[in-house]
Write a protein that holds these residues in place. Structure first.
Motif, mmCIF file in Angstrom:
data_model
loop_
_atom_site.group_PDB
_atom_site.id
_atom_site.type_symbol
_atom_site.label_atom_id
_atom_site.label_comp_id
_atom_site.label_asym_id
_atom_site.label_seq_id
_atom_site.Cartn_x
_atom_site.Cartn_y
_atom_site.Cartn_z
ATOM 1 N N LEU A 102 0.838 -1.194 0.000
ATOM 2 C CA LEU A 102 0.000 0.000 0.000
ATOM 3 C C LEU A 102 0.877 1.250 0.000
ATOM 4 N N CYS A 109 -6.777 9.041 -0.602
ATOM 5 C CA CYS A 109 -5.659 8.999 -1.541
ATOM 6 C C CYS A 109 -6.086 9.408 -2.938
ATOM 7 N N CYS A 110 -7.379 9.364 -3.224
ATOM 8 C CA CYS A 110 -7.824 9.733 -4.570
ATOM 9 C C CYS A 110 -9.091 10.573 -4.512
ATOM 10 N N ILE B 32 -8.724 -6.151 -5.800
ATOM 11 C CA ILE B 32 -7.750 -5.715 -4.789
ATOM 12 C C ILE B 32 -6.329 -5.837 -5.355
ATOM 13 N N ASP B 33 -6.040 -6.969 -5.998
ATOM 14 C CA ASP B 33 -4.725 -7.187 -6.614
ATOM 15 C C ASP B 33 -4.417 -6.098 -7.640
ATOM 16 N N LEU B 36 -3.736 -2.808 -5.988
ATOM 17 C CA LEU B 36 -2.397 -2.838 -5.390
ATOM 18 C C LEU B 36 -1.347 -2.488 -6.434
ATOM 19 N N LYS B 37 -1.561 -2.981 -7.651
ATOM 20 C CA LYS B 37 -0.608 -2.787 -8.741
ATOM 21 C C LYS B 37 -0.612 -1.345 -9.255
ATOM 22 N N ASN B 39 -2.257 1.267 -7.744
ATOM 23 C CA ASN B 39 -2.472 2.220 -6.644
ATOM 24 C C ASN B 39 -3.883 2.785 -6.618
ATOM 25 N N LYS B 40 -4.325 3.372 -7.715
ATOM 26 C CA LYS B 40 -5.707 3.849 -7.814
ATOM 27 C C LYS B 40 -6.177 3.793 -9.255
ATOM 28 N N GLN B 71 -12.172 2.774 -1.042
ATOM 29 C CA GLN B 71 -12.927 4.018 -0.961
ATOM 30 C C GLN B 71 -12.908 4.673 -2.347
ATOM 31 N N SER B 73 -13.708 8.356 -4.751
ATOM 32 C CA SER B 73 -13.999 9.791 -4.773
ATOM 33 C C SER B 73 -14.274 10.235 -6.201
ATOM 34 N N CYS B 80 -12.789 7.571 -8.685
ATOM 35 C CA CYS B 80 -11.461 7.024 -8.441
ATOM 36 C C CYS B 80 -11.476 6.155 -7.178
ATOM 37 N N TYR B 81 -11.064 4.906 -7.335
ATOM 38 C CA TYR B 81 -11.066 3.960 -6.214
ATOM 39 C C TYR B 81 -9.647 3.637 -5.751
ATOM 40 N N CYS B 82 -9.503 3.414 -4.461
ATOM 41 C CA CYS B 82 -8.225 2.956 -3.906
ATOM 42 C C CYS B 82 -8.480 2.129 -2.656
ATOM 43 N N ILE B 83 -7.469 1.415 -2.216
ATOM 44 C CA ILE B 83 -7.588 0.556 -1.039
ATOM 45 C C ILE B 83 -7.556 1.401 0.231
ATOM 46 N N HIS B 85 -6.401 1.593 3.792
ATOM 47 C CA HIS B 85 -5.414 0.901 4.638
ATOM 48 C C HIS B 85 -5.928 0.625 6.057
ATOM 49 N N LYS B 86 -6.916 1.398 6.500
ATOM 50 C CA LYS B 86 -7.455 1.204 7.854
ATOM 51 C C LYS B 86 -8.113 -0.162 8.017
ATOM 52 N N VAL B 88 -7.704 -2.747 6.032
ATOM 53 C CA VAL B 88 -6.661 -3.754 5.828
ATOM 54 C C VAL B 88 -5.932 -3.999 7.145
#
Lengths: 110, 110
Positions: A102, A109-110, B32-33, B36-37, B39-40, B71, B73, B80-83, B85-86, B88
């Motif tokens: 991450l 982040c976005c 998710i993979d 991760l690759k 970022n967003k 999440q 935005s 735009c989606y991203c992981i 970290h909370k 996770v």
DNA sequence: TATATTTATCGTAATATTGCAATATAATTA
DNA sequence: TAATTATATTGCAATATTACGATAAATATA
């Protein structure tokens, strides 16, 4: 329609999804939690602990066992269950991979 | 019958089961993979990446978002989606708890 | 304002999951 | 061997999930 298209994913993705699916029920999380507390136990102990019928617990144990999260061995008329650390390690490695890869530490982040 | 008895479990057990359920599908693991690759990314990118229709991807994203694993935005017409970290971290803490509390290191503990 | 772009929602069909009563299986004990 | 004990299996009803076509919604662009 309604069938998961497993052929489109890698075997690792399918395996991780299967392990996650085994944990995707509060009863099975409760079984893992109980096994963590007592280290090992028989099916009947879990029936006494949770508010579910014996066939239902048996079914949940079967699902946890099928993905290797727990293992059982015959002890007389009973079957002794415990957590399989190997599969836990597999899951741990994946979550750790996500956490370390991450790049975005922001909550937005976005 | 057929309904999960959530009232019998702790809120932590229910929450962990919900997060696991969100990961209990290879398409969502693949999302998710991919996140991760790269970022967003936006929903359309995932549609191009996976062999699933746009409404199906949208539904999977909704499920990942509902448990807080990702999440989104608004960015123009796209989202735009991203992981996250909370969430996770929450999952990581649970798996780590299992791994550290495991007393039995044998492959056959019982 | 009309069109394009991107995503979400609705409706629906196919399939899977959940829970349990009834019953089967398998090992132990009297 | 009959009864007991512990677990698994079967069958079924209620509900949930998966996938997608059709369509709606919302913003950007010509």
């Amino acid at each position: 329609m309604g069938v998961t298209k497993t052929i489109y994913y890698t075997s690792e993705q399918n395996e991780l999804a299967a392990i996650a699916k085994a944990l995707a029920h509060p009863a099975r999380i409760a079984i893992i939690d109980y096994l963590l507390k007592v280290n090992k136990c028989i099916c009947k102990d879990i029936v006494n602990e949770l508010s579910l019928a014996q066939p239902t617990i048996s079914q949940h144990l079967k699902e946890l066992k099928s993905v290797g999260l727990i293992q059982g061995s015959i002890e007389g008329t009973a079957i002794c269950y415990c957590i399989n650390h190997k599969t836990v390690g597999l899951l741990q490695a994946y979550i750790l991979k996500i956490a370390t890869q991450l790049k975005c530490e922001d909550t937005n982040c976005c």
